[in-house]
Motif scaffolding. Structure first.
Motif, PDB file in Angstrom:
ATOM      1  N   ARG A 122      19.145   9.869  79.763  1.00  0.00           N
ATOM      2  CA  ARG A 122      19.296   9.438  78.367  1.00  0.00           C
ATOM      3  C   ARG A 122      19.139   7.920  78.315  1.00  0.00           C
ATOM      4  O   ARG A 122      19.880   7.185  78.978  1.00  0.00           O
ATOM      5  CB  ARG A 122      20.646   9.849  77.803  1.00  0.00           C
ATOM      6  CG  ARG A 122      20.871   9.439  76.336  1.00  0.00           C
ATOM      7  CD  ARG A 122      22.233   9.886  75.840  1.00  0.00           C
ATOM      8  NE  ARG A 122      22.309  11.324  75.685  1.00  0.00           N
ATOM      9  CZ  ARG A 122      22.210  11.975  74.520  1.00  0.00           C
ATOM     10  NH1 ARG A 122      22.031  11.278  73.395  1.00  0.00           N
ATOM     11  NH2 ARG A 122      22.296  13.275  74.463  1.00  0.00           N
ATOM     12  N   ASP A 134      18.466   7.308  70.704  1.00  0.00           N
ATOM     13  CA  ASP A 134      18.514   7.764  72.085  1.00  0.00           C
ATOM     14  C   ASP A 134      17.256   8.567  72.381  1.00  0.00           C
ATOM     15  O   ASP A 134      16.837   9.413  71.579  1.00  0.00           O
ATOM     16  CB  ASP A 134      19.736   8.649  72.336  1.00  0.00           C
ATOM     17  CG  ASP A 134      21.039   7.861  72.356  1.00  0.00           C
ATOM     18  OD1 ASP A 134      20.981   6.633  72.170  1.00  0.00           O
ATOM     19  OD2 ASP A 134      22.098   8.489  72.535  1.00  0.00           O
ATOM     20  N   VAL A 136      16.054  11.239  75.078  1.00  0.00           N
ATOM     21  CA  VAL A 136      16.529  12.131  76.126  1.00  0.00           C
ATOM     22  C   VAL A 136      15.312  12.736  76.811  1.00  0.00           C
ATOM     23  O   VAL A 136      14.455  13.353  76.160  1.00  0.00           O
ATOM     24  CB  VAL A 136      17.420  13.250  75.553  1.00  0.00           C
ATOM     25  CG1 VAL A 136      17.926  14.160  76.673  1.00  0.00           C
ATOM     26  CG2 VAL A 136      18.596  12.653  74.783  1.00  0.00           C
TER      27      VAL A 136
END
Length: 644
Positions: A122, A134, A136
């Motif tokens: 992440r 974010d 991921v």
């Protein structure tokens, strides 16, 4: 606040900031002076993802490498909302990593028992005004995926900057985009030279490596996973003379958001051709099953009566009972009644499903149950849009004893339609009704989350008239990689099929193409006229335990083997081009194998028996644009057939 508590808060804040800085800085490596980059490595043999951030304007990219070779060049990342541009001006504030290991079983698909092992990283980015995005990423043995997470609402999503830049020299197998995902695939020697336009989110690219032989080298299949009503479906877009394929959301409409957002996975299934073809990566990324009790979910072959009898048969109890009887004789567990059954006789007025006296369906269900056959029925999706009407229809069908529904004509991947899928899947699971979607999106991991989904169309199947031999050899490497595909093979009586001169090739499609409910679309007369084909189809198992690519060249040839629970391997192959003898490697395991093959002869199907050692090669004749079917079992003393 006490002095001690204030001091502790300051210390914790400083520690968190230092830790975030350390996590962000330590793994980075300089890519010249232009950018910083961070590698994400998965289990042994996995590709490597490289996330990078431009030092000048702060735009993020992702690249994919495999064994030192480039699968995906640095490709744009990010999204743009009504309030914030998350595609540039970013700084990295932290990075964390964990290992994801999941075990699950699937009643449909290429294999039953599955283990997903992935490295998840992440990356926490911020804009200059403090907005957070974010990224991921996940890396597995068979691919790389990424998604975006917005911890708080930043307004509706206007577009994604996500794109895929292929290496120079990559070729492509692409299908034009349409709402029903039914257009043909075309092979392009240069991905950059493919015409400008929109393409389905299931594009296959050969990116290099290997000797250049058929099926050799590195491949990447671009797809998506975990699409639900919080987002919309996507497709690829291409501009002329570019190696980059962008990503567009449905009709370029904004995605409506009311809070934090997690987007679908953008997926690159990567590896050699066998790794890509056998991959379950798209399913592995999807959420775990939302159906606790799956004992009622039972896949299996079905006699589909639409191509056999059309709408007229759909309005006739007597005709449907004859089809049920034929399915029972063959040992097929289902019969599918298509359009026409819920209209009043001689009219086009829809019956009220709670008025049993207006429908002969309960009588057909009782007749079929006595023969050991379950009934699936066709519904237009518009009958299920209103929650009250949806409950009326599904509860009535369940009460009658219907086993599944074939829902048709959604023809949209909008956010609104994806919310409809969410609602219908919850309702059908609650009523223990299996589902086959037609005129639909493609699976995108849906069969893991909702295992009652037996199959989906999203393909120009046997009922269409625009298929080609090249299309038949493209689907195992594109559409069918992603999930079950209702192509409806077995229509020997259809004059429009591209392998019309090859009954063996048509028979092989029943194995080459995977579907949780394999809808066999021929007439009883066409099966009876081909007893060897009928005998083979009678042996089709309910599901597959394992799948292996034996040989293939996307758009030109494909041979797959699928293992049944009893240890037998069913094999199907299709080839384009002139008649010839083909060599099929028997990659089934050590020992001696008894192989029964079905090929085309001058007077019909020819069944022959061969004994081949595992790892050996089977030489088979195929007619022009033809194929074959086969059945393999362990050879032992006195065994002359693989039939149980």
């Amino acid at each position: 606040m006490s002095v001690q508590l204030r001091a502790r808060t300051i210390v914790l804040t400083l520690c968190s900031a230092l830790l975030a800085t350390a996590v962000a800085a330590l793994p980075a490596r300089a890519e010249g002076t232009a950018r910083a980059a961070w590698e994400v490595k998965g289990p042994h043999g996995s590709p490597t993802a490289v996330v990078a951030l431009d030092r000048t304007d702060g735009h993020p990219t992702l690249a994919v490498r495999r064994e030192g070779r480039t699968v995906l060049e640095p490709s744009p990342l990010g999204l743009v909302t009504e309030q914030t541009d998350f595609s540039r001006g970013l700084t990295l504030t932290g990075r964390s990593e964990r290992t994801v290991t999941e075990h699950y079983t699937s009643p449909t698909g290429k294999s039953r028992d599955r283990v997903a092992r992935m490295t998840e990283a992440r990356f926490r980015f911020r804009t200059a005004d403090g907005a957070r995005l974010d990224l991921v990423t996940r890396v597995a043995r068979d691919g790389v995926a990424y998604r975006y997470v917005l911890p708080r609402n930043h307004g509706n999503v206007l577009r994604e900057a996500s794109a895929f830049t292929l290496p120079t020299g990559a070729n492509a197998l692409l299908g034009g985009y349409r709402a029903d995902n039914e257009l043909r695939f075309t092979r392009y020697d240069s991905a950059a030279a493919a015409p400008a336009g929109a393409y389905m989110m299931q594009g296959l690219f050969r990116t290099g490596g290997g000797s250049g032989a058929a099926g050799d080298g590195d491949y990447a299949l671009i797809a998506e996973s975990d699409v639900n009503g919080t987002y919309a479906g996507a497709h690829l877009t291409h501009t002329a003379d570019s190696s980059t394929y962008g990503l567009s959301l449905w009709n370029d409409e904004p995605v409506l958001t009311t809070g934090p957002l997690t987007t679908p996975w953008r997926t690159i299934v990567a590896g050699d051709l066998a790794t890509v073809t056998e991959s379950t990566f798209v399913d592995d990324l999807a959420p775990a099953s939302r159906v606790r009790d799956t004992s009622w979910i039972k896949p299996g072959p079905a006699l589909w009566t639409w191509l056999a009898g059309g709408k007229e048969a759909g309005q006739s109890l007597a005709a449907q009972e004859k089809y049920v009887d034929y399915a029972a004789e063959r040992g097929w567990p289902y019969e599918v009644v298509d359009a026409g059954w819920y209209y009043k006789t001689g009219e086009w007025e829809v019956i009220d499903p709670q008025w049993q006296t207006d429908s002969w369906m309960p009588e057909l269900v009782r007749h079929a149950a006595a023969k050991g056959v379950g009934i699936h029925v066709w519904l237009h999706y518009s009958l299920l849009t209103d929650p009250v009407e949806r409950e009326k229809w599904l509860s009535t069908l369940a009460r009658w004893g219907v086993k599944g529904v074939k829902i048709d004509f959604m023809d949209s991947e909008s956010q609104e339609r994806m919310r409809w899928y969410d609602d219908v899947l919850e309702s059908t699971a609650r009523h223990h009704l299996m589902v086959n979607f037609h005129g639909s999106t493609i699976p995108k991991g849906i069969q893991r989350t909702w295992p009652q989904v037996m199959s989906m169309e999203g393909v120009g199947g046997e009922e269409k008239r625009n298929n080609t031999a090249e299309q038949l050899a493209s689907l195992p490497f594109t559409r069918n990689v992603i999930g079950s595909m209702d192509f409806t093979p077995g229509a020997f009586h259809r004059p429009y099929r591209p392998n019309v001169a090859s009954d063996a090739g048509e028979l092989g499609l029943s194995v080459l193409y995977e579907s949780g409910i394999q809808n066999l679309s021929g007439t009883p007369e066409s099966y009876d006229a081909r007893p060897e084909a009928r005998r083979y189809l009678e042996q089709l198992p309910a599901r597959w335990e394992e799948t292996r690519l034996l040989t293939g060249d996307p758009g030109r040839s494909a041979v797959l083997a699928r293992r049944a629970a009893d240890g037998r391997w069913f094999i199907g192959g299709t080839f384009t081009g002139a008649a010839r003898t083909v060599d099929v490697p028997l990659r089934l395991g050590a020992g001696r194998w008894l192989v029964e093959t079905l090929t085309d002869g001058p007077s019909g199907l020819v069944r022959e028996t061969h004994v081949v050692r595992g790892g050996g090669t089977l030489a088979l004749p195929v007619v022009a644009d033809g194929g074959f079917a086969a059945l393999a079992c362990h050879a032992r003393e006195g065994r002359t057939t693989c039939e149980n």
